[in-house]
Design a protein around this motif. Sequence first.
Motif, PDB file in Angstrom:
ATOM      1  N   HIS A  40      33.955  63.876  30.351  1.00 14.63           N
ATOM      2  CA  HIS A  40      32.740  64.445  30.945  1.00 14.63           C
ATOM      3  C   HIS A  40      32.855  64.412  32.464  1.00 14.63           C
ATOM      4  O   HIS A  40      33.089  63.350  33.056  1.00 14.63           O
ATOM      5  CB  HIS A  40      31.517  63.652  30.501  1.00 14.63           C
ATOM      6  CG  HIS A  40      31.189  63.816  29.052  1.00 14.63           C
ATOM      7  ND1 HIS A  40      30.319  64.783  28.599  1.00 14.63           N
ATOM      8  CD2 HIS A  40      31.627  63.150  27.959  1.00 14.63           C
ATOM      9  CE1 HIS A  40      30.215  64.692  27.280  1.00 14.63           C
ATOM     10  NE2 HIS A  40      31.004  63.704  26.864  1.00 14.63           N
ATOM     11  N   GLY A  41      32.696  65.585  33.087  1.00 13.40           N
ATOM     12  CA  GLY A  41      32.771  65.646  34.537  1.00 13.40           C
ATOM     13  C   GLY A  41      33.008  67.052  35.029  1.00 13.40           C
ATOM     14  O   GLY A  41      32.850  68.038  34.288  1.00 13.40           O
ATOM     15  N   ASP A  42      33.408  67.155  36.289  1.00 18.68           N
ATOM     16  CA  ASP A  42      33.653  68.442  36.939  1.00 18.68           C
ATOM     17  C   ASP A  42      34.909  69.084  36.348  1.00 18.68           C
ATOM     18  O   ASP A  42      36.019  68.572  36.522  1.00 18.68           O
ATOM     19  CB  ASP A  42      33.826  68.228  38.448  1.00 18.68           C
ATOM     20  CG  ASP A  42      33.907  69.526  39.220  1.00 18.68           C
ATOM     21  OD1 ASP A  42      34.725  70.391  38.850  1.00 18.68           O
ATOM     22  OD2 ASP A  42      33.144  69.662  40.199  1.00 18.68           O
ATOM     23  N   GLU A  43      34.734  70.200  35.666  1.00 20.26           N
ATOM     24  CA  GLU A  43      35.850  70.817  34.938  1.00 20.26           C
ATOM     25  C   GLU A  43      37.002  71.207  35.851  1.00 20.26           C
ATOM     26  O   GLU A  43      38.177  71.013  35.506  1.00 20.26           O
ATOM     27  CB  GLU A  43      35.351  72.054  34.186  1.00 20.26           C
ATOM     28  CG  GLU A  43      36.417  72.717  33.331  1.00 20.26           C
ATOM     29  CD  GLU A  43      35.858  73.846  32.488  1.00 20.26           C
ATOM     30  OE1 GLU A  43      36.564  74.289  31.562  1.00 20.26           O
ATOM     31  OE2 GLU A  43      34.719  74.294  32.757  1.00 20.26           O
ATOM     32  N   THR A  44      36.694  71.742  37.025  1.00 21.79           N
ATOM     33  CA  THR A  44      37.750  72.171  37.946  1.00 21.79           C
ATOM     34  C   THR A  44      38.614  70.995  38.377  1.00 21.79           C
ATOM     35  O   THR A  44      39.848  71.051  38.362  1.00 21.79           O
ATOM     36  CB  THR A  44      37.139  72.852  39.184  1.00 21.79           C
ATOM     37  OG1 THR A  44      36.357  73.975  38.771  1.00 21.79           O
ATOM     38  CG2 THR A  44      38.232  73.319  40.134  1.00 21.79           C
ATOM     39  N   LYS A  45      37.961  69.900  38.756  1.00 18.42           N
ATOM     40  CA  LYS A  45      38.704  68.708  39.196  1.00 18.42           C
ATOM     41  C   LYS A  45      39.504  68.093  38.053  1.00 18.42           C
ATOM     42  O   LYS A  45      40.668  67.720  38.226  1.00 18.42           O
ATOM     43  CB  LYS A  45      37.746  67.674  39.774  1.00 18.42           C
ATOM     44  CG  LYS A  45      37.082  68.079  41.075  1.00 18.42           C
ATOM     45  CD  LYS A  45      36.151  66.984  41.566  1.00 18.42           C
ATOM     46  CE  LYS A  45      35.479  67.371  42.876  1.00 18.42           C
ATOM     47  NZ  LYS A  45      34.551  66.327  43.346  1.00 18.42           N
ATOM     48  N   LEU A  46      38.882  67.994  36.891  1.00 13.95           N
ATOM     49  CA  LEU A  46      39.545  67.342  35.762  1.00 13.95           C
ATOM     50  C   LEU A  46      40.738  68.147  35.268  1.00 13.95           C
ATOM     51  O   LEU A  46      41.802  67.584  34.974  1.00 13.95           O
ATOM     52  CB  LEU A  46      38.554  67.118  34.619  1.00 13.95           C
ATOM     53  CG  LEU A  46      37.334  66.249  34.951  1.00 13.95           C
ATOM     54  CD1 LEU A  46      36.468  66.055  33.711  1.00 13.95           C
ATOM     55  CD2 LEU A  46      37.754  64.914  35.526  1.00 13.95           C
ATOM     56  N   ALA A  47      40.586  69.456  35.175  1.00 15.43           N
ATOM     57  CA  ALA A  47      41.675  70.308  34.677  1.00 15.43           C
ATOM     58  C   ALA A  47      42.884  70.235  35.599  1.00 15.43           C
ATOM     59  O   ALA A  47      44.042  70.252  35.138  1.00 15.43           O
ATOM     60  CB  ALA A  47      41.196  71.744  34.538  1.00 15.43           C
ATOM     61  N   SER A  48      42.641  70.117  36.894  1.00 16.31           N
ATOM     62  CA  SER A  48      43.764  70.082  37.844  1.00 16.31           C
ATOM     63  C   SER A  48      44.527  68.764  37.778  1.00 16.31           C
ATOM     64  O   SER A  48      45.680  68.683  38.216  1.00 16.31           O
ATOM     65  CB  SER A  48      43.244  70.290  39.269  1.00 16.31           C
ATOM     66  OG  SER A  48      42.430  69.198  39.682  1.00 16.31           O
ATOM     67  N   LEU A  49      43.895  67.722  37.221  1.00 21.82           N
ATOM     68  CA  LEU A  49      44.523  66.409  37.158  1.00 21.82           C
ATOM     69  C   LEU A  49      45.279  66.159  35.859  1.00 21.82           C
ATOM     70  O   LEU A  49      46.128  65.266  35.793  1.00 21.82           O
ATOM     71  CB  LEU A  49      43.463  65.312  37.330  1.00 21.82           C
ATOM     72  CG  LEU A  49      42.827  65.205  38.722  1.00 21.82           C
ATOM     73  CD1 LEU A  49      41.632  64.253  38.682  1.00 21.82           C
ATOM     74  CD2 LEU A  49      43.850  64.743  39.748  1.00 21.82           C
ATOM     75  N   LEU A  50      44.967  66.911  34.830  1.00 17.47           N
ATOM     76  CA  LEU A  50      45.675  66.733  33.561  1.00 17.47           C
ATOM     77  C   LEU A  50      47.133  67.123  33.721  1.00 17.47           C
ATOM     78  O   LEU A  50      47.450  68.208  34.211  1.00 17.47           O
ATOM     79  CB  LEU A  50      45.025  67.570  32.460  1.00 17.47           C
ATOM     80  CG  LEU A  50      43.670  67.071  31.942  1.00 17.47           C
ATOM     81  CD1 LEU A  50      43.054  68.104  31.012  1.00 17.47           C
ATOM     82  CD2 LEU A  50      43.838  65.737  31.211  1.00 17.47           C
ATOM     83  N   SER A  51      48.040  66.240  33.311  1.00 19.58           N
ATOM     84  CA  SER A  51      49.471  66.511  33.491  1.00 19.58           C
ATOM     85  C   SER A  51      49.961  67.627  32.580  1.00 19.58           C
ATOM     86  O   SER A  51      50.903  68.325  32.897  1.00 19.58           O
ATOM     87  CB  SER A  51      50.277  65.226  33.246  1.00 19.58           C
ATOM     88  OG  SER A  51      50.094  64.774  31.915  1.00 19.58           O
ATOM     89  N   LYS A  52      49.306  67.757  31.429  1.00 19.31           N
ATOM     90  CA  LYS A  52      49.655  68.844  30.520  1.00 19.31           C
ATOM     91  C   LYS A  52      48.471  69.133  29.608  1.00 19.31           C
ATOM     92  O   LYS A  52      47.652  68.258  29.312  1.00 19.31           O
ATOM     93  CB  LYS A  52      50.881  68.488  29.681  1.00 19.31           C
ATOM     94  CG  LYS A  52      50.728  67.253  28.815  1.00 19.31           C
ATOM     95  CD  LYS A  52      51.992  66.975  28.037  1.00 19.31           C
ATOM     96  CE  LYS A  52      51.845  65.714  27.181  1.00 19.31           C
ATOM     97  NZ  LYS A  52      53.076  65.434  26.399  1.00 19.31           N
ATOM     98  N   ALA A  53      48.375  70.351  29.178  1.00 20.55           N
ATOM     99  CA  ALA A  53      47.278  70.740  28.300  1.00 20.55           C
ATOM    100  C   ALA A  53      47.482  70.129  26.920  1.00 20.55           C
ATOM    101  O   ALA A  53      48.594  70.106  26.400  1.00 20.55           O
ATOM    102  CB  ALA A  53      47.203  72.266  28.198  1.00 20.55           C
ATOM    103  N   THR A  54      46.439  69.621  26.346  1.00 19.29           N
ATOM    104  CA  THR A  54      46.492  69.070  25.008  1.00 19.29           C
ATOM    105  C   THR A  54      45.149  69.272  24.340  1.00 19.29           C
ATOM    106  O   THR A  54      44.091  69.104  24.971  1.00 19.29           O
ATOM    107  CB  THR A  54      46.851  67.567  25.000  1.00 19.29           C
ATOM    108  OG1 THR A  54      46.679  67.059  23.672  1.00 19.29           O
ATOM    109  CG2 THR A  54      45.977  66.789  25.954  1.00 19.29           C
TER     110      THR A  54
END
Length: 341
Positions: A40-54
Motif C-alpha cells: 500500500h502506497g504511492d504506485e509510481t514510487k513503489l513500481a520504480s523500486l521493485l527489482s522485477k515484476a512479479t
Amino acid sequence: MADGLILAIDAMGGDDAPDVTVAGAELFVAARPNARVRLHGDETKLASLLSKATERIEIVHTDLAITSDMKPSQALRRGKGSSMWNAIEDVKAGRAHASVSAGNTGALMAISMLVLRKMDGVHRPAMTAAWPTLRGRSVVLDVGANLEADAAQLVTFAIMGEAYARAILGIEKPTIGILNIGSEEMKGHDEIREAHELLRNSDLDLDYHGFIEGDDISTGTVDVIVTDGFTGNVALKAGEGVARMLGTRVREALTSNILSKVGAVLAIGGLKQLREQMNPSNVNGGVLLGLGGVSVKSHGGTDAKGFARACELAADLANSHFREEVAHNLNKIRQKGIAAE
C-alpha cells in the motif's frame, strides 16, 4: 492458509520507506514461495523500486501516508485512506491474513484498535518484543502500549504472551514470569503481587515460574516476561543501549593497536557469530496482542533484512492458532470472575 498467505504492507511507513519496505517485501516473497504481498502506497514510487515484476507483489495505490510526527488522535481523524490504514483494513476485510508497518507506533496502535477491535476479554492490547537471551529468545510484554496495568491485565498479558511464544518460538510449554524488583513474594506493588497470586492459583494450564528480576531477562530464566508498558519500555530501551555500547567498545578494543587487529583477524569467525547474534534485524517486529487480527510493528529504522523478518513474524503468527488459544484461556478467567477493568 500456509499455501495462500497474503500480507498487507504499509509501504510508506518507516525512516527509510519506501526503499526498505519494498526491498524487505521482495526478500520475504523470495523466502516464501507460496506467499503474496499487497503493497500500500504511492504506485509510481513503489513500481520504480521493485527489482522485477512479479504477480506475487501487488501495488495498491494511495497518495496518503501517516507521518512520523502525527499524533494518534490526528491519525484517527485524518488517516483513513492512508497506506497504514488501508493495510490494516485489508486484514479486517479478509483480503490479507496480517499487516506489517514500520510507521508511527502510536498511530498504528490507535488505528489497529479501531479497525480490528479487541478480542473479547481484552481491556487493552499489549505490545510485544523478542529479547535475545543466553538460551535463545524470550518474549517481553507489554513494552509500551499501556503505561500501567492492574492485576487482571497482567494475567491477560501472561495468557497472550504464552500463546504468542508457542507460536513464534516453537516452545510447547513456555514458562512465564512477572518482572519485579525481587523474587521474594512480599516485594513489588499491590498489582504485581495480586497478579502473582492469581496466576499461581489459576487452572489455566500455564507454566508459571513466579517473580523474576531485570537480570533474568537476558539470561533467559523464563520464556515470557510480563510487565506493564512503562517498565517494559524502559527495560527494552536500556537493553538496546547496552547492546550498542558493547558493540562500540568491542570495535574500539579490537582496533586500538596492531596486536588487537591481528587478534581480531584470528577471531573473525567468532566475531561474525557474535555480530549476528546481536544484530537487531534478526529479532525485528513487535505484535499488538489482543486484537481481532494480526498487526505487526517493525522498527522504524530497520533495514530490508529486518523488515523481511517482521514480515516472517506476521506470516508465522497468521499461520498459528494463538488467537484461539488466547480466547480459550480468556474465557476461563471470565468464568472465574477475573476481568480487566
